[in-house]
Design a protein around this motif. Structure first.
Motif, PDB file in Angstrom:
ATOM      1  N   LEU A 106       0.840  -1.190   0.000  1.00  0.00           N
ATOM      2  CA  LEU A 106       0.000   0.000   0.000  1.00  0.00           C
ATOM      3  C   LEU A 106       0.883   1.251   0.000  1.00  0.00           C
ATOM      4  N   ALA A 107       0.551   2.180  -0.870  1.00  0.00           N
ATOM      5  CA  ALA A 107       1.297   3.437  -0.925  1.00  0.00           C
ATOM      6  C   ALA A 107       0.332   4.558  -1.279  1.00  0.00           C
ATOM      7  N   GLY A 108       0.631   5.759  -0.811  1.00  0.00           N
ATOM      8  CA  GLY A 108      -0.244   6.870  -1.128  1.00  0.00           C
ATOM      9  C   GLY A 108       0.374   8.200  -0.772  1.00  0.00           C
ATOM     10  N   VAL A 109      -0.115   9.245  -1.438  1.00  0.00           N
ATOM     11  CA  VAL A 109       0.280  10.620  -1.132  1.00  0.00           C
ATOM     12  C   VAL A 109      -0.987  11.441  -0.999  1.00  0.00           C
ATOM     13  N   ASN A 110      -0.926  12.446  -0.127  1.00  0.00           N
ATOM     14  CA  ASN A 110      -2.098  13.260   0.143  1.00  0.00           C
ATOM     15  C   ASN A 110      -1.675  14.688   0.464  1.00  0.00           C
ATOM     16  N   TYR A 111      -2.470  15.638  -0.012  1.00  0.00           N
ATOM     17  CA  TYR A 111      -2.240  17.042   0.321  1.00  0.00           C
ATOM     18  C   TYR A 111      -3.592  17.676   0.604  1.00  0.00           C
ATOM     19  N   GLU A 112      -3.732  18.195   1.806  1.00  0.00           N
ATOM     20  CA  GLU A 112      -5.005  18.751   2.243  1.00  0.00           C
ATOM     21  C   GLU A 112      -4.775  20.159   2.788  1.00  0.00           C
ATOM     22  N   VAL A 113      -5.659  21.084   2.416  1.00  0.00           N
ATOM     23  CA  VAL A 113      -5.539  22.469   2.867  1.00  0.00           C
ATOM     24  C   VAL A 113      -6.863  22.934   3.461  1.00  0.00           C
ATOM     25  N   LEU A 168       2.633   4.326   3.652  1.00  0.00           N
ATOM     26  CA  LEU A 168       3.214   3.100   3.111  1.00  0.00           C
ATOM     27  C   LEU A 168       2.819   1.951   4.020  1.00  0.00           C
ATOM     28  N   GLY A 169       2.399   0.847   3.417  1.00  0.00           N
ATOM     29  CA  GLY A 169       1.995  -0.278   4.243  1.00  0.00           C
ATOM     30  C   GLY A 169       1.939  -1.570   3.457  1.00  0.00           C
ATOM     31  N   TYR A 170       1.386  -2.586   4.114  1.00  0.00           N
ATOM     32  CA  TYR A 170       1.254  -3.901   3.476  1.00  0.00           C
ATOM     33  C   TYR A 170       0.040  -4.603   4.077  1.00  0.00           C
ATOM     34  N   THR A 171      -0.710  -5.301   3.216  1.00  0.00           N
ATOM     35  CA  THR A 171      -1.852  -6.066   3.681  1.00  0.00           C
ATOM     36  C   THR A 171      -1.933  -7.384   2.922  1.00  0.00           C
TER      37      THR A 171
END
Length: 417
Positions: A277-284, A335-338
């Motif tokens: 599992l991977a991801g990017v996020n940008y919140e304002v 970042l993770g794993y399942t």
């Protein structure tokens, strides 16, 4: 522990008593097709804000939640639901629950409390559902309307709503929220809120959601979100692109509303590559300098623990607080794993900045979060969880203390067939 075991022992008796149809003298069934579901969730949480002059909060609590639903009066598609939720700390009070007066400890917002969590009547006409009463409501990703299910005393909403999906791939919700209860002990609010939510699935790769949440005498939140799932080069991708504004309240019911001018943006991309599992996020969440005529963006009724770090340094709730005066920019990666049998392991790193400088700086610190959850072998519907959040202080006033929070817990859910 004795109280917890006693509560668990009584549940089969309650189920047995409720699973029999109740009939009126004339032979009409008042209740039929009775179904029961429930949850028992014991958890230990410790919260420690460094150098604030208080002892670390250490709370052992357990949520017990029982919900009974049944057909009503033998009328097709007419049903009733009743639910009870209680949180017990078994006499342990070495934490500030925000209700127990233990102010020498850091906050763990799980007060000992019991409430009616569901009490509603539902009727379905073809593909239109009508609802009146108390229930637990989560919309979209719960950023603006949610139950804060992570806290032991989960929020419930008193609503009248109609939900329709008569047109293929189109879902429409119109709701009037006239009250809420939960999270804090006895926290209630006469919200007088109108919820409008429309979602149209164009294809698997694109759904469009538009919404307008009108909180009386507070503000209107209007926005649009694009979401979807894609397969690319062996990776399962999902995304979210969202923009919202907050403006003056349409409904001035309680009192004259203050002027509101704020914006929100959320960009998220996630991937699952054979369990990685991977991801990017940008919140304002926009803020104010105090003199620019702007206001803080405030997701007052959201499940805000899901966002901006699990240490809840920037937590916003319905009964107070709107985050940093200068707003918040949260850039984070995960970042993770399942995998089956392995469970789920996830790590998240957050870098926090103010949207507008607070004094001479926009530094709001950073945070590292970890989560591991898995089913407990040999017991159906029982899962275990270990979770940790470590916030490192920034330089902005109000955010100069480190904070660590840790949890270990079990979650058992059951339901009748």
């Amino acid at each position: 522990m004795k109280k917890l075991l006693l509560s668990m022992a009584t549940i089969p008796l309650v189920i047995g008593g409720l699973s029999v149809s109740v009939s009126a003298d004339e032979g009409v069934n008042i209740f039929n097709d009775v179904k029961v579901k429930g949850q028992i969730r014991p958890r230990y949480e410790t919260a420690d804000v460094k150098d604030n002059g208080k002892d670390a909060g250490k709370a052992f609590t357990a949520r017990t939640h029982l919900v009974v639903s049944a057909g009503l009066l033998d009328i097709k598609n007419l049903s009733a639901t009743i639910g009870i939720q209680s949180v017990n700390n078994f006499g342990s009070d070495k934490y500030n629950s925000t209700d127990n007066g233990e102010l020498t400890y850091d906050v763990v917002k799980d007060p000992q409390f019991a409430m009616v969590s569901e009490a509603s009547i539902d009727y379905k006409i073809n593909k239109t559902a009508l609802h009146a009463g108390r229930s637990q409501v989560n919309l979209d990703n719960q950023r603006f309307i949610g139950t804060v299910g992570w806290r032991q005393n989960e929020r419930s909403y008193d609503t009248v709503y109609a939900a329709d999906n008569s047109i293929e791939n189109l879902n429409i919700l119109v709701a009037w929220v006239y009250g809420l209860q939960g999270v804090g002990a006895g926290v209630t609010a006469d919200t007088n809120t109108v919820l409008l939510n429309v979602k149209y699935k164009v294809m698997d790769e694109l759904s469009v959601t538009a919404y307008d949440y009108m909180m009386a005498s507070k503000f209107d939140t209007m926005g649009i979100a694009l979401t979807g799932n894609l397969n690319a080069a062996g990776a399962k991708l999902d995304y979210r692109a969202e923009y919202a504004t907050q403006s003056d309240a349409t409904m001035e019911i309680h009192s004259a509303a203050a002027k509101v001018d704020a914006t929100y943006m959320n960009l998220d991309l996630g991937a699952n590559i054979s369990g990685v599992l991977a991801g990017v996020n940008y919140e304002v969440l926009s803020g104010t300098t105090g003199t620019d005529g702007k206001t803080n963006f405030n997701p007052a009724l959201g499940t805000n623990h899901k966002f901006n770090g699990w240490a809840d340094v920037f937590y916003v709730s319905d009964n107070g607080g709107a985050g940093p005066k200068g707003g918040l920019k949260d850039a984070n990666v995960r970042l993770g794993y399942t995998a089956k049998g392995f469970g789920k392991l996830l790590g998240v790193y957050h870098d926090f900045k103010a949207d507008k400088k607070i004094g001479s700086t926009d530094d709001l610190g950073s945070e590292i979060d970890f989560l591991y959850t898995n089913k407990i072998p040999g017991v159906n519907d029982l899962t275990g969880l270990v979770k940790y959040a470590s916030y490192s202080a920034g330089q902005a006033t109000g955010y100069t203390l480190d904070k660590q929070v840790a949890w270990i817990g079990l979650d058992y859910k059951f339901a009748t067939k």
